[in-house]
Design an enzyme around this catalytic site. Structure first.
Site, PDB file in Angstrom:
ATOM      1  CE  LYS A  22     -41.003 -11.485  -4.097  1.00  0.00           C
ATOM      2  NZ  LYS A  22     -39.601 -12.052  -4.270  1.00  0.00           N
ATOM      3  N   GLY A  30     -38.766 -16.637   4.977  1.00  0.00           N
ATOM      4  CA  GLY A  30     -37.446 -16.216   4.523  1.00  0.00           C
ATOM      5  C   GLY A  30     -36.560 -15.847   5.697  1.00  0.00           C
ATOM      6  CB  SER A  31     -33.446 -13.896   5.824  1.00  0.00           C
ATOM      7  OG  SER A  31     -33.836 -12.585   5.458  1.00  0.00           O
ATOM      8  CB  THR A  32     -34.305 -13.439  11.118  1.00  0.00           C
ATOM      9  OG1 THR A  32     -34.636 -14.797  11.439  1.00  0.00           O
ATOM     10  CG2 THR A  32     -34.681 -12.552  12.295  1.00  0.00           C
ATOM     11  CB  CYS A  53     -36.049 -22.218   8.332  1.00  0.00           C
ATOM     12  SG  CYS A  53     -37.597 -23.071   7.942  1.00  0.00           S
ATOM     13  CD  GLU A  68     -31.493 -19.593   9.055  1.00  0.00           C
ATOM     14  OE1 GLU A  68     -32.294 -20.535   9.077  1.00  0.00           O
ATOM     15  OE2 GLU A  68     -31.814 -18.431   8.733  1.00  0.00           O
ATOM     16  CB  ALA A 107     -36.280 -10.493   4.551  1.00  0.00           C
ATOM     17  N   GLY A 108     -37.681 -10.551   7.426  1.00  0.00           N
ATOM     18  CA  GLY A 108     -38.899 -10.604   8.228  1.00  0.00           C
ATOM     19  C   GLY A 108     -39.048  -9.394   9.124  1.00  0.00           C
ATOM     20  CD  GLU A 124     -40.709 -20.971   8.547  1.00  0.00           C
ATOM     21  OE1 GLU A 124     -39.750 -20.897   9.354  1.00  0.00           O
ATOM     22  OE2 GLU A 124     -40.591 -21.407   7.401  1.00  0.00           O
TER      23      GLU A 124
END
Length: 492
Positions: A187, A239-241, A295, A395, A243-244, A261
């Site tokens: 995706k 991606g972003s923390t 990142c 970030e 979203a993670g 990651e």
């Protein structure tokens, strides 16, 4: 945008403008809705691709599930799987320039970097992971041959790469998953679907069985649907923390495997004996590459108080000396940021830093001189930064550097470790023993001495809020297998 100009002979040039790559086949999209791509430099629409529906996402998972459960790929000898992926590397190598131009047009990174690091790096990833697969212990004897450990594919994988490095992050997931025998649904980000279309064309005729691979660019709703799908065994996300964390919560609820990651706020420790020419040359890439939209960017520079002004001046000179402009021009150092919304977010952090009491010594929130279009942010260096300031803790994901003073190396390590993140880092000193001691004390997934440049044969990933798991190297294959204990001989 024409993505098949120049070296297009190696690419399927069939018009796929209304099709999706679903289950290893090109199918007509069921919806007329499209994802438009806007150039970060010209601010104009340069192309579009079909937007997948939820039903098409479900169909991709169903195809992957059937291919994994009943198909041939996971039962194919690993040497054959390696041959197929090396065929992809050969085809990819023929379109490196085209892929680089596509990436530059989509997300604004300079052409030299997209061709060399993104497109060329993608070829290197495929070849490096194929070599890892040759020596990977897929079956390992134990107990003097009376038992074995079998490493078998984890199942159906959903791979979600980001927009900033879309090709290498996609292939860092897809390649090891395929080598392990998994089926994969990719995706890609809606900001960068054109390179995903080109990648699908490269995969289309390398010999993957039907159902083994789908590539469906889409937004958050499609990603959430795929992550939560009961037919998925493993989610691989970059991606972003934030979203993670959301993905991890869903995977935890469903006891689904995941590799994440995520973000970083990496520290570069400049020691009192550091060569500042070496520091600025190294941080030119480590801190400002792709306009800081990385990142692994080293965005906290820890400088000894005795040389603090000298370090600040050197970094300010570095920032002022960078050339901003057309990312398709090889002379450009920094291109625009990916979207206007992201540009505005980065600018809001620069304003915040000034309100917090930090001092701008280069750049700032004003538009860069001479650039009347494009989503540019001037490379910015803050001095007088405290490690408790938000600009030092969050970030920013833009060309913004914070220079933080320290008294001694113990405080430098404490400051480096005083972060929610732990992805990358560096130590700058002429003393090898000091470098080794400091590198071992910093809690991070990766660290370099007098430079920082990841290698595809070594694990890539972080600790704390920077993620779970590793990519690249042997560890990149570990993520896509389950270990099975096989007792060949019944116990007596």
């Amino acid at each position: 945008m024409d993505i098949t100009s120049g070296d297009e002979a190696a690419v399927d040039d069939t018009d796929r403008s209304d099709q999706l790559y679903l289950g290893g086949r090109w199918v007509k999209a069921e919806s007329a809705e499209r994802i438009s791509v806007v150039s970060p430099f010209t601010e104009e629409v340069i192309g579009s691709v079909p937007a997948p529906t939820g039903r098409e996402a479900d169909a991709a998972v169903a195809a992957a599930r059937a291919a994994f459960d009943s198909g041939e790929w996971r039962r194919t000898p690993v040497e054959r799987r390696i041959e197929v992926l090396l065929r992809l590397a050969d085809r990819y190598e023929a379109v490196v320039e085209t892929m680089g131009r596509t990436l530059t047009a989509e997300m604004g990174a300079p052409i030299g970097w997209t061709v060399r690091a993104q497109a060329g790096g993608s070829v290197a990833i495929i070849r490096a992971m194929a070599e890892e697969a040759r020596r990977y212990p897929w079956e390992e004897d134990r107990l003097d041959g009376r038992a074995a450990v079998l490493r078998e594919p984890v199942g159906v994988v959903v791979a979600i790469p980001p927009w900033n490095v879309p090709q290498t992050t996609a292939l860092s997931k897809v390649v090891p998953a395929l080598l392990a025998g998994c089926s994969v649904v990719v995706k890609p980000s809606p900001e960068t679907p054109l390179d995903a279309l080109l990648l699908a064309k490269l995969f289309d005729d390398v010999g993957l069985p039907d159902g083994t691979l789908s590539i469906l660019p889409g937004g958050r709703e499609i990603g959430e649907r795929l992550v939560a799908h009961p037919g998925v065994d493993h989610v691989a996300f970059t991606g972003s923390t934030a979203a993670g964390r959301s993905i991890a919560s869903v995977c935890g609820r469903d006891l689904k495997r995941c590799t994440l990651e995520l973000g970083g706020k990496s520290a570069a420790i400049v020691c009192d004996d550091a060569d500042l020419d070496q520091v600025t040359a190294g941080l030119r890439t480590a801190s400002f590459n792709i306009s800081g939209q990385a990142c692994i960017a080293q965005t906290r520079v820890l400088a000894p108080r005795g040389r603090y002004s000298e370090v600040v001046d050197a970094l300010a000179g570095l920032a002022r000396g960078l050339t901003l402009g057309d990312p398709a021009d090889p002379a450009t150092d920094l291109g625009p940021l990916v979207t206007s919304a992201h540009r505005d977010r980065v600018l809001s952090y620069i304003d915040l830093g000034e309100r917090e009491g930090a001092r701008v010594v280069a750049g700032g929130s004003k538009p860069p001189a001479g650039l009347t279009r494009g989503w540019f942010v001037a490379p910015t260096v803050f001095a007088d930064v405290g490690n408790d300031m938000r600009i030092a803790r969050e970030e920013i994901f833009g060309p913004v550097l914070c220079v933080i003073p320290y008294e001694d190396t113990d405080e430098a390590v404490a400051l480096a470790n005083d972060s929610d993140f732990g992805l990358a880092g560096s130590v700058w000193t002429q003393d090898p023993e000091r470098a080794d001691a400091l590198a071992r004390e910093v809690r991070t997934g990766m660290i370099g001495v007098n430079g920082f440049r990841p290698d595809f044969s070594l694990p890539f990933g972080g600790v704390k809020a920077s993620g779970i798991g590793r990519e690249f190297g042997r560890e990149g294959l570990d993520a896509y297998v389950e270990s099975k204990a096989y007792y060949r001989t019944a116990p007596r």
